[in-house]
Design a protein around this motif. Structure first.
Motif, PDB file in Angstrom:
ATOM      1  N   GLU A 231     -18.091   8.795  -5.286  1.00 25.05           N
ATOM      2  CA  GLU A 231     -16.820   8.704  -5.344  1.00 25.05           C
ATOM      3  C   GLU A 231     -16.230   8.469  -4.183  1.00 25.05           C
ATOM      4  O   GLU A 231     -15.027   7.951  -4.049  1.00 25.05           O
ATOM      5  CB  GLU A 231     -16.380  10.163  -6.073  1.00 25.05           C
ATOM      6  N   LYS A 232     -16.973   9.071  -2.955  1.00 24.72           N
ATOM      7  CA  LYS A 232     -16.527   8.655  -1.856  1.00 24.72           C
ATOM      8  C   LYS A 232     -16.430   7.216  -1.608  1.00 24.72           C
ATOM      9  O   LYS A 232     -15.563   6.662  -0.882  1.00 24.72           O
ATOM     10  CB  LYS A 232     -17.120   9.452  -0.904  1.00 24.72           C
ATOM     11  N   ILE A 233     -17.479   6.538  -1.686  1.00 28.96           N
ATOM     12  CA  ILE A 233     -17.647   5.130  -1.470  1.00 28.96           C
ATOM     13  C   ILE A 233     -16.747   4.223  -2.212  1.00 28.96           C
ATOM     14  O   ILE A 233     -16.162   3.283  -1.813  1.00 28.96           O
ATOM     15  CB  ILE A 233     -19.152   4.775  -1.917  1.00 28.96           C
ATOM     16  N   ASP A 234     -16.276   4.893  -3.570  1.00 24.16           N
ATOM     17  CA  ASP A 234     -15.382   4.095  -4.386  1.00 24.16           C
ATOM     18  C   ASP A 234     -13.744   4.306  -3.679  1.00 24.16           C
ATOM     19  O   ASP A 234     -12.977   3.386  -3.364  1.00 24.16           O
ATOM     20  CB  ASP A 234     -15.415   4.614  -5.653  1.00 24.16           C
ATOM     21  N   PHE A 235     -13.796   5.437  -3.339  1.00 26.28           N
ATOM     22  CA  PHE A 235     -12.362   5.709  -2.306  1.00 26.28           C
ATOM     23  C   PHE A 235     -12.303   4.686  -1.128  1.00 26.28           C
ATOM     24  O   PHE A 235     -11.388   4.378  -0.807  1.00 26.28           O
ATOM     25  CB  PHE A 235     -12.248   6.981  -1.949  1.00 26.28           C
ATOM     26  N   LEU A 236     -13.509   4.689  -0.370  1.00 21.07           N
ATOM     27  CA  LEU A 236     -13.594   3.945   0.846  1.00 21.07           C
ATOM     28  C   LEU A 236     -13.241   2.434   0.562  1.00 21.07           C
ATOM     29  O   LEU A 236     -12.650   1.582   1.228  1.00 21.07           O
ATOM     30  CB  LEU A 236     -14.826   4.016   1.720  1.00 21.07           C
ATOM     31  N   ARG A 237     -13.911   1.787  -0.578  1.00 19.44           N
ATOM     32  CA  ARG A 237     -13.750   0.444  -1.077  1.00 19.44           C
ATOM     33  C   ARG A 237     -12.317   0.280  -1.327  1.00 19.44           C
ATOM     34  O   ARG A 237     -11.821  -0.980  -0.813  1.00 19.44           O
ATOM     35  CB  ARG A 237     -14.647   0.204  -2.182  1.00 19.44           C
ATOM     36  N   ALA A 238     -11.541   1.217  -2.007  1.00 18.57           N
ATOM     37  CA  ALA A 238     -10.117   0.879  -2.191  1.00 18.57           C
ATOM     38  C   ALA A 238      -9.035   1.141  -0.858  1.00 18.57           C
ATOM     39  O   ALA A 238      -8.308   0.385  -0.601  1.00 18.57           O
ATOM     40  CB  ALA A 238      -9.792   1.884  -3.361  1.00 18.57           C
ATOM     41  N   GLN A 239      -9.646   2.103  -0.194  1.00 16.39           N
ATOM     42  CA  GLN A 239      -8.939   2.287   1.156  1.00 16.39           C
ATOM     43  C   GLN A 239      -8.888   1.164   2.131  1.00 16.39           C
ATOM     44  O   GLN A 239      -7.909   1.000   2.449  1.00 16.39           O
ATOM     45  CB  GLN A 239      -9.714   3.718   1.719  1.00 16.39           C
ATOM     46  N   TYR A 240      -9.854   0.447   2.156  1.00 18.82           N
ATOM     47  CA  TYR A 240      -9.907  -0.612   3.052  1.00 18.82           C
ATOM     48  C   TYR A 240      -9.955  -2.041   2.365  1.00 18.82           C
ATOM     49  O   TYR A 240     -10.071  -3.092   3.227  1.00 18.82           O
ATOM     50  CB  TYR A 240     -11.466  -0.616   4.037  1.00 18.82           C
ATOM     51  N   GLY A 241      -9.504  -2.010   1.213  1.00 17.69           N
ATOM     52  CA  GLY A 241      -9.198  -3.215   0.551  1.00 17.69           C
ATOM     53  C   GLY A 241     -10.275  -4.344   0.180  1.00 17.69           C
ATOM     54  O   GLY A 241     -10.303  -5.105   0.030  1.00 17.69           O
ATOM     55  N   LEU A 242     -11.693  -3.591   0.225  1.00 17.36           N
ATOM     56  CA  LEU A 242     -12.603  -4.227  -0.248  1.00 17.36           C
ATOM     57  C   LEU A 242     -12.896  -4.568  -1.676  1.00 17.36           C
ATOM     58  O   LEU A 242     -13.779  -5.489  -1.962  1.00 17.36           O
ATOM     59  CB  LEU A 242     -13.994  -3.650   0.385  1.00 17.36           C
TER      60      LEU A 242
END
Length: 341
Positions: A52-63
């Motif tokens: 869940e943290k990785i999915d959040f980072l992906r959305a946070q940085y626009g990846l």
């Protein structure tokens, strides 16, 4: 001259823009990214919270957005999610591997890389300059043959092999700790006179190792250029007019033979960031070279992209400075349309 400077500066802007596009595309070419690799490992381990943290980072940085949109966000010409401003605003992004802002990671490493690179440049010039002059003015003498032989050995010896040899002798003869750029007690400590002294104690090994091949090559280029100038007609005329050997050498031939020293500025500035990565790995130096290699291997795109853009910028600036310095040093060089007159 002023128009030439303005023209070159204006050309640098689209050049860096094209380089940034190429860097971003090359970083994106390998399948997946750092987060995708981490996601595959965590799924195999069944770690749901980390996923869940990785999915959040992906959305946070626009990846999770298209590549073009990711590029303009990274560059800073398009507003990114959660206040990300991009390179043009001084935001180098977030390192996923270290889970820290890129600017916080590369801080001390940039200073250490600068110290090593600057000391190597000074070592290269101080050694190659007098040796190259002596070899050219004493052509085919025993000293010239000896220095030429030593120069060929320097060019032929791999840096990593020389690094291993120097590590052994530094430890046996001088008691210097093997590897690293400072004693262990100064690692992760704030700057102090003790830390600076420890760096200077360890600095001579990487400087000699990294500077050996560059010194040998510089000696050969300076010798060849100076020999070419010494056999030209204006030198013969100067001697016929009674000019002293030293004055004649310094005033004209040596000045013209300095071109390779000035032209190398474009190659020397990027070394502040890249350094000698293989030598740094062998010597365990906390410089930016190994970190750049690690970032490329792990596909940490913001960290690798920031390093590569810094290399490109320093290369472009270095070439600009070397061109201007060459035009000022050598009157035979003409700028723009005046060169055809």
């Amino acid at each position: 001259m002023f128009n030439y400077l303005i023209q070159r500066i204006l050309i640098m802007i689209p050049t860096l823009l094209v380089i940034s596009i190429l860097i971003f595309i090359i970083i994106q070419l390998p399948p997946g990214d750092f987060l995708s690799n981490q996601l595959a490992e965590l799924r195999a381990q069944g770690d749901t919270a980390a996923i869940e943290k990785i999915d959040f980072l992906r959305a946070q940085y626009g990846l999770d957005r298209p590549m073009v949109e990711q590029y303009v966000i990274w560059l800073g010409v398009w507003p990114g999610p959660d206040g990300i401003s991009g390179l043009l605003q001084g935001d180098f992004g977030h390192s996923f591997e270290f889970d820290l802002p890129v600017a916080d990671i590369i801080g001390d490493r940039v200073w250490l890389s600068f110290i090593v690179s600057f000391a190597t440049i000074i070592f290269t010039w101080l050694v190659s300059f007098p040796i190259g002059i002596y070899s050219a003015t004493h052509q085919y003498s025993w000293g010239d043959h000896t220095l030429t032989f030593v120069g060929f050995i320097g060019l032929a010896t791999p840096n990593f092999l020389l690094a291993l040899v120097m590590l052994y002798f530094a430890n046996v003869w001088f008691g210097t700790e093997i590897g690293g750029l400072m004693a262990e007690e100064y690692l992760d400590q704030p700057w102090s006179f003790g830390k600076l002294g420890s760096i200077l104690e360890h600095l001579w090994v990487p400087v000699v190792v990294i500077g050996t091949s560059g010194t040998a090559g510089m000696i050969r280029r300076l010798r060849a250029n100076l020999l070419d100038e010494l056999h030209k007609q204006y030198v013969v005329t100067g001697r016929a007019k009674g000019l002293g050997s030293f004055k004649l050498l310094v005033k004209y031939p040596l000045r013209m033979a300095l071109n390779p020293f000035i032209a190398d500025i474009g190659n020397l500035l990027p070394q502040v960031i890249s350094g000698a990565a293989i030598v740094s790995v062998v010597l365990s130096l906390p410089t930016t070279g190994p970190m750049l290699l690690q970032a490329l291997q792990s596909q940490d795109q913001y960290l690798a992209g920031s390093f590569l853009m810094a290399l490109a910028m320093l290369t472009v600036i270095g070439m600009f400075l070397s061109d201007v310095a060459l035009a000022m040093l050598d009157p035979r060089i003409r700028l723009g349309a005046s060169g055809t007159r």
